[in-house]
Design a protein around this motif. Sequence first.
Motif, PDB file in Angstrom:
ATOM      1  N   LEU A  25     -74.262  10.624   8.984  1.00 47.95           N
ATOM      2  CA  LEU A  25     -74.381  11.198   7.648  1.00 47.95           C
ATOM      3  C   LEU A  25     -73.971  10.185   6.574  1.00 47.95           C
ATOM      4  N   VAL A  26     -72.872   9.482   6.783  1.00 48.96           N
ATOM      5  CA  VAL A  26     -72.430   8.486   5.802  1.00 48.96           C
ATOM      6  C   VAL A  26     -73.497   7.404   5.637  1.00 48.96           C
ATOM      7  N   LEU A  27     -74.025   6.903   6.758  1.00 45.66           N
ATOM      8  CA  LEU A  27     -75.069   5.875   6.686  1.00 45.66           C
ATOM      9  C   LEU A  27     -76.296   6.375   5.926  1.00 45.66           C
ATOM     10  N   PHE A  28     -76.665   7.616   6.195  1.00 45.10           N
ATOM     11  CA  PHE A  28     -77.878   8.130   5.557  1.00 45.10           C
ATOM     12  C   PHE A  28     -77.635   8.531   4.110  1.00 45.10           C
ATOM     13  N   LEU A  29     -76.423   8.979   3.784  1.00 48.45           N
ATOM     14  CA  LEU A  29     -76.115   9.293   2.386  1.00 48.45           C
ATOM     15  C   LEU A  29     -76.174   8.046   1.513  1.00 48.45           C
ATOM     16  N   LEU A  30     -75.879   6.891   2.097  1.00 50.64           N
ATOM     17  CA  LEU A  30     -76.002   5.641   1.345  1.00 50.64           C
ATOM     18  C   LEU A  30     -77.439   5.433   0.862  1.00 50.64           C
ATOM     19  N   GLN A  31     -78.390   6.005   1.571  1.00 49.16           N
ATOM     20  CA  GLN A  31     -79.789   5.853   1.174  1.00 49.16           C
ATOM     21  C   GLN A  31     -80.072   6.556  -0.150  1.00 49.16           C
ATOM     22  N   LEU A  32     -79.209   7.481  -0.551  1.00 48.99           N
ATOM     23  CA  LEU A  32     -79.384   8.126  -1.848  1.00 48.99           C
ATOM     24  C   LEU A  32     -79.254   7.110  -2.984  1.00 48.99           C
ATOM     25  N   VAL A  33     -78.438   6.064  -2.764  1.00 50.01           N
ATOM     26  CA  VAL A  33     -78.323   4.984  -3.763  1.00 50.01           C
ATOM     27  C   VAL A  33     -79.678   4.317  -3.928  1.00 50.01           C
ATOM     28  N   HIS A  34     -80.319   4.008  -2.817  1.00 52.99           N
ATOM     29  CA  HIS A  34     -81.639   3.373  -2.857  1.00 52.99           C
ATOM     30  C   HIS A  34     -82.670   4.310  -3.486  1.00 52.99           C
ATOM     31  N   LEU A  35     -82.637   5.577  -3.131  1.00 59.64           N
ATOM     32  CA  LEU A  35     -83.603   6.521  -3.695  1.00 59.64           C
ATOM     33  C   LEU A  35     -83.407   6.694  -5.201  1.00 59.64           C
ATOM     34  N   TYR A  36     -82.152   6.673  -5.634  1.00 59.07           N
ATOM     35  CA  TYR A  36     -81.902   6.751  -7.080  1.00 59.07           C
ATOM     36  C   TYR A  36     -82.475   5.522  -7.776  1.00 59.07           C
ATOM     37  N   GLY A 136     -93.605   7.862  -1.161  1.00 54.55           N
ATOM     38  CA  GLY A 136     -93.601   9.161  -0.470  1.00 54.55           C
ATOM     39  C   GLY A 136     -92.842   9.088   0.846  1.00 54.55           C
ATOM     40  N   ILE A 137     -93.043   8.001   1.579  1.00 52.12           N
ATOM     41  CA  ILE A 137     -92.322   7.817   2.845  1.00 52.12           C
ATOM     42  C   ILE A 137     -90.825   7.758   2.594  1.00 52.12           C
ATOM     43  N   ASP A 138     -90.414   7.037   1.551  1.00 49.23           N
ATOM     44  CA  ASP A 138     -88.987   6.976   1.219  1.00 49.23           C
ATOM     45  C   ASP A 138     -88.414   8.367   0.946  1.00 49.23           C
ATOM     46  N   TYR A 139     -89.147   9.181   0.225  1.00 47.82           N
ATOM     47  CA  TYR A 139     -88.655  10.516  -0.122  1.00 47.82           C
ATOM     48  C   TYR A 139     -88.632  11.472   1.074  1.00 47.82           C
ATOM     49  N   LEU A 140     -89.292  11.115   2.183  1.00 40.94           N
ATOM     50  CA  LEU A 140     -89.209  11.938   3.392  1.00 40.94           C
ATOM     51  C   LEU A 140     -87.792  11.932   3.977  1.00 40.94           C
ATOM     52  N   GLU A 141     -86.957  11.035   3.483  1.00 40.93           N
ATOM     53  CA  GLU A 141     -85.559  11.017   3.926  1.00 40.93           C
ATOM     54  C   GLU A 141     -84.784  12.229   3.410  1.00 40.93           C
ATOM     55  N   LEU A 142     -85.190  12.772   2.279  1.00 40.98           N
ATOM     56  CA  LEU A 142     -84.405  13.853   1.648  1.00 40.98           C
ATOM     57  C   LEU A 142     -84.242  15.090   2.527  1.00 40.98           C
ATOM     58  N   PRO A 143     -85.313  15.652   3.125  1.00 37.11           N
ATOM     59  CA  PRO A 143     -85.078  16.827   3.984  1.00 37.11           C
ATOM     60  C   PRO A 143     -84.212  16.492   5.199  1.00 37.11           C
ATOM     61  N   VAL A 144     -84.304  15.267   5.696  1.00 42.10           N
ATOM     62  CA  VAL A 144     -83.468  14.863   6.828  1.00 42.10           C
ATOM     63  C   VAL A 144     -82.007  14.790   6.393  1.00 42.10           C
ATOM     64  N   ILE A 145     -81.753  14.252   5.217  1.00 37.68           N
ATOM     65  CA  ILE A 145     -80.382  14.185   4.702  1.00 37.68           C
ATOM     66  C   ILE A 145     -79.808  15.589   4.545  1.00 37.68           C
TER      67      ILE A 145
END
Length: 170
Positions: A25-36, A136-145
Motif C-alpha cells: 500500500l505504501v509503495l502504491f500510494l506513492l504513485q499518487l504523487v506521480h498521478l498528481y 488512461g493506463i496510468d489512471y487504471l492504478e486508482l481502483p487498485v489503490i
Amino acid sequence: MPLDPVKAFWRWYERHYRVNISITLVLFLLQLVHLYWLTANVVWFRLTGERVLSVGETLEYVILLVDYTEIPALVSTSLVYVNELRKKLTWNSILFLLFLNSQWLHIFWITDEFVVGQFQGEGGALPPWLAWVAIGIDYLELPVIVDLVRRFVVSLRRQRVTVFLREELH
C-alpha cells in the motif's frame, strides 16, 4: 520430504499478510504523487495551455524517483491478487491484475517522456493518441489503490478482532 518452495513462499506470505499489504500500500500510494504530477503538469497543460504545477529541477527528480517505485509496487501488488486467485477465482482479482500489468506497457513502451513530448508538440514515430492511452493506463492504478486501502483496513480490523478474542479468552 522437502517443502515445495512455492508453497513455502505462499505460507510465509499468508503469515505476514498484514506487513506485506502495508508495504504494498505504501509503495502504491506513492504513485499518487506521480498521478498528481501527471494531472496537474501534463494533462491540465494539454487541455488548457496553463500550468497548475510548476516544479523545480529538484522536485522533478523526486517525482522521477517516486515514479521508479512503480516497479516494486506492481510486483508486490500483483502478488496480492495472485494470492487471492490461488484461493478463489474472482473477476475483481483478474481485472485488477490486468489493470496493474498494463502498466508495464506504459513503463517500457509508451513512456511519460513520450506523453510530455506529444503534448508539447515534439511528436515522434508513434501516433499522438497513444499519449492519451498511456494516461488512461496510468489512471487504471486508482481502483487498485482503493482496493488496497480496503484490504489494508480489513487486515487491521481482523487483527484487532484476533487480539480482542485472544485477550478475552485468556
